[in-house]
Design a protein around this motif. Structure first.
Motif, PDB file in Angstrom:
ATOM      1  N   MET A   1      34.329  45.754  45.156  1.00 18.20           N
ATOM      2  CA  MET A   1      35.274  46.767  45.595  1.00 18.20           C
ATOM      3  C   MET A   1      36.708  46.274  45.424  1.00 18.20           C
ATOM      4  N   ASN A   2      36.887  44.943  45.533  1.00 16.50           N
ATOM      5  CA  ASN A   2      38.234  44.395  45.386  1.00 16.50           C
ATOM      6  C   ASN A   2      38.784  44.613  43.984  1.00 16.50           C
ATOM      7  N   TRP A   3      37.894  44.505  42.961  1.00 14.79           N
ATOM      8  CA  TRP A   3      38.350  44.735  41.587  1.00 14.79           C
ATOM      9  C   TRP A   3      38.816  46.177  41.429  1.00 14.79           C
ATOM     10  N   TYR A   4      38.112  47.096  42.062  1.00 14.41           N
ATOM     11  CA  TYR A   4      38.468  48.510  41.961  1.00 14.41           C
ATOM     12  C   TYR A   4      39.829  48.764  42.612  1.00 14.41           C
ATOM     13  N   LEU A   5      39.999  48.258  43.816  1.00 13.98           N
ATOM     14  CA  LEU A   5      41.273  48.465  44.521  1.00 13.98           C
ATOM     15  C   LEU A   5      42.427  47.755  43.826  1.00 13.98           C
ATOM     16  N   ASP A   6      42.145  46.583  43.251  1.00  8.58           N
ATOM     17  CA  ASP A   6      43.180  45.836  42.546  1.00  8.58           C
ATOM     18  C   ASP A   6      43.712  46.611  41.345  1.00  8.58           C
ATOM     19  N   ALA A   7      42.843  47.374  40.688  1.00  5.74           N
ATOM     20  CA  ALA A   7      43.277  48.170  39.540  1.00  5.74           C
ATOM     21  C   ALA A   7      44.272  49.242  39.956  1.00  5.74           C
ATOM     22  N   PHE A   8      44.177  49.719  41.174  1.00  2.00           N
ATOM     23  CA  PHE A   8      45.114  50.735  41.655  1.00  2.00           C
ATOM     24  C   PHE A   8      46.362  50.120  42.287  1.00  2.00           C
ATOM     25  N   LYS A   9      46.192  49.021  43.003  1.00  2.00           N
ATOM     26  CA  LYS A   9      47.325  48.431  43.724  1.00  2.00           C
ATOM     27  C   LYS A   9      48.227  47.591  42.823  1.00  2.00           C
ATOM     28  N   ASN A  10      47.641  46.604  42.156  1.00  4.88           N
ATOM     29  CA  ASN A  10      48.434  45.605  41.442  1.00  4.88           C
ATOM     30  C   ASN A  10      48.520  45.828  39.942  1.00  4.88           C
ATOM     31  N   LYS A  11      47.540  46.511  39.374  1.00  2.00           N
ATOM     32  CA  LYS A  11      47.484  46.632  37.915  1.00  2.00           C
ATOM     33  C   LYS A  11      47.382  48.093  37.492  1.00  2.00           C
ATOM     34  N   TYR A  12      48.092  48.976  38.158  1.00  2.00           N
ATOM     35  CA  TYR A  12      47.963  50.417  37.915  1.00  2.00           C
ATOM     36  C   TYR A  12      48.200  50.772  36.452  1.00  2.00           C
ATOM     37  N   ALA A  13      49.263  50.285  35.871  1.00  2.00           N
ATOM     38  CA  ALA A  13      49.586  50.590  34.471  1.00  2.00           C
ATOM     39  C   ALA A  13      49.829  49.298  33.696  1.00  2.00           C
ATOM     40  N   ASP A  14      49.079  48.262  34.018  1.00  2.00           N
ATOM     41  CA  ASP A  14      49.239  46.967  33.361  1.00  2.00           C
ATOM     42  C   ASP A  14      48.303  46.904  32.153  1.00  2.00           C
ATOM     43  N   PHE A  15      48.881  47.062  30.975  1.00  2.00           N
ATOM     44  CA  PHE A  15      48.103  47.048  29.743  1.00  2.00           C
ATOM     45  C   PHE A  15      48.123  45.676  29.081  1.00  2.00           C
ATOM     46  N   SER A  16      48.779  44.710  29.698  1.00  2.00           N
ATOM     47  CA  SER A  16      48.858  43.377  29.109  1.00  2.00           C
ATOM     48  C   SER A  16      47.848  42.459  29.790  1.00  2.00           C
ATOM     49  N   GLY A  17      47.476  41.424  29.087  1.00  2.00           N
ATOM     50  CA  GLY A  17      46.542  40.465  29.653  1.00  2.00           C
ATOM     51  C   GLY A  17      45.107  40.793  29.299  1.00  2.00           C
ATOM     52  N   ARG A  18      44.214  40.175  30.045  1.00  2.00           N
ATOM     53  CA  ARG A  18      42.791  40.282  29.772  1.00  2.00           C
ATOM     54  C   ARG A  18      42.032  40.621  31.053  1.00  2.00           C
ATOM     55  N   ALA A  19      40.890  41.282  30.913  1.00  2.00           N
ATOM     56  CA  ALA A  19      40.043  41.631  32.059  1.00  2.00           C
ATOM     57  C   ALA A  19      38.619  41.154  31.785  1.00  2.00           C
ATOM     58  N   ARG A  20      38.063  40.434  32.730  1.00  2.00           N
ATOM     59  CA  ARG A  20      36.687  39.951  32.618  1.00  2.00           C
ATOM     60  C   ARG A  20      35.709  41.121  32.676  1.00  2.00           C
ATOM     61  N   ARG A  21      34.489  40.855  32.262  1.00  2.00           N
ATOM     62  CA  ARG A  21      33.451  41.887  32.361  1.00  2.00           C
ATOM     63  C   ARG A  21      33.238  42.303  33.805  1.00  2.00           C
ATOM     64  N   THR A  22      33.276  41.338  34.724  1.00  2.00           N
ATOM     65  CA  THR A  22      33.076  41.648  36.145  1.00  2.00           C
ATOM     66  C   THR A  22      34.125  42.635  36.634  1.00  2.00           C
ATOM     67  N   GLU A  23      35.370  42.371  36.305  1.00  3.98           N
ATOM     68  CA  GLU A  23      36.461  43.256  36.728  1.00  3.98           C
ATOM     69  C   GLU A  23      36.277  44.649  36.142  1.00  3.98           C
ATOM     70  N   TYR A  24      35.975  44.723  34.859  1.00  3.17           N
ATOM     71  CA  TYR A  24      35.843  46.012  34.180  1.00  3.17           C
ATOM     72  C   TYR A  24      34.669  46.816  34.723  1.00  3.17           C
ATOM     73  N   TRP A  25      33.488  46.205  34.768  1.00  2.00           N
ATOM     74  CA  TRP A  25      32.293  46.949  35.157  1.00  2.00           C
ATOM     75  C   TRP A  25      32.272  47.287  36.644  1.00  2.00           C
ATOM     76  N   THR A  26      32.876  46.461  37.485  1.00  2.00           N
ATOM     77  CA  THR A  26      32.988  46.819  38.902  1.00  2.00           C
ATOM     78  C   THR A  26      33.885  48.038  39.057  1.00  2.00           C
ATOM     79  N   PHE A  27      34.994  48.048  38.335  1.00  4.07           N
ATOM     80  CA  PHE A  27      35.875  49.221  38.388  1.00  4.07           C
ATOM     81  C   PHE A  27      35.126  50.457  37.902  1.00  4.07           C
TER      82      PHE A  27
END
Length: 136
Positions: A1-27
């Motif tokens: 659930m933290n990965w999902y909330l993090d996508a809205f709070k800290n990385k709302y429109a962050d297109f730079s960097g990399r995302a692990r499979r865990t982060e992506y699939w949890t979201f």
């Protein structure tokens, strides 16, 4: 659930960097669950002649989550060594989404690529550690 909330709070429109499979699939898991729940709510409310309220909630959620979902997919593509422009493959009917699925399931590039260092870091792949003796 933290990965999902993090996508809205800290990385709302962050297109730079990399995302692990865990982060992506949890979201994606929570994203799809919320869409299904809102669609079910819309259907249930339509029985009470309040279906437009449920539909409005669903549309608001989809619009609010479009940019975070796009951003995390682009970061996931970056993690596999692909450009975010590969997302446009989804415009090809049927096969484009399948190709994108294959790209998002692939493992991370093990070393740093042009989008940043490996988010797993060195030697943090839990699957490869299974069965190895524990050092005390």
């Amino acid at each position: 659930m933290n990965w999902y909330l993090d996508a809205f709070k800290n990385k709302y429109a962050d297109f730079s960097g990399r995302a692990r499979r865990t982060e992506y699939w949890t979201f994606i898991l929570f994203h799809v669950l919320i869409i299904f729940l809102l669609a079910f709510l819309s259907g249930a409310l339509s029985e009470l002649q309040l279906g437009s309220i449920g539909a409005i909630l669903l549309v608001i959620y989809v619009l609010a989550s479009f940019i975070p979902a796009l951003a995390i997919t682009v970061r996931r593509l970056h993690d596999t060594g692909k450009s975010g422009w590969f997302y446009l493959l989804t415009l090809i009917p049927y096969i484009g989404s399948f190709i994108l699925l294959i790209f998002t399931v692939q493992d991370s590039e093990p070393m740093q690529n042009k989008w940043g260092p490996n988010p797993k870091g060195p030697n943090t792949d839990e699957i490869n550690e299974i069965g190895k003796p524990v050092e005390f």
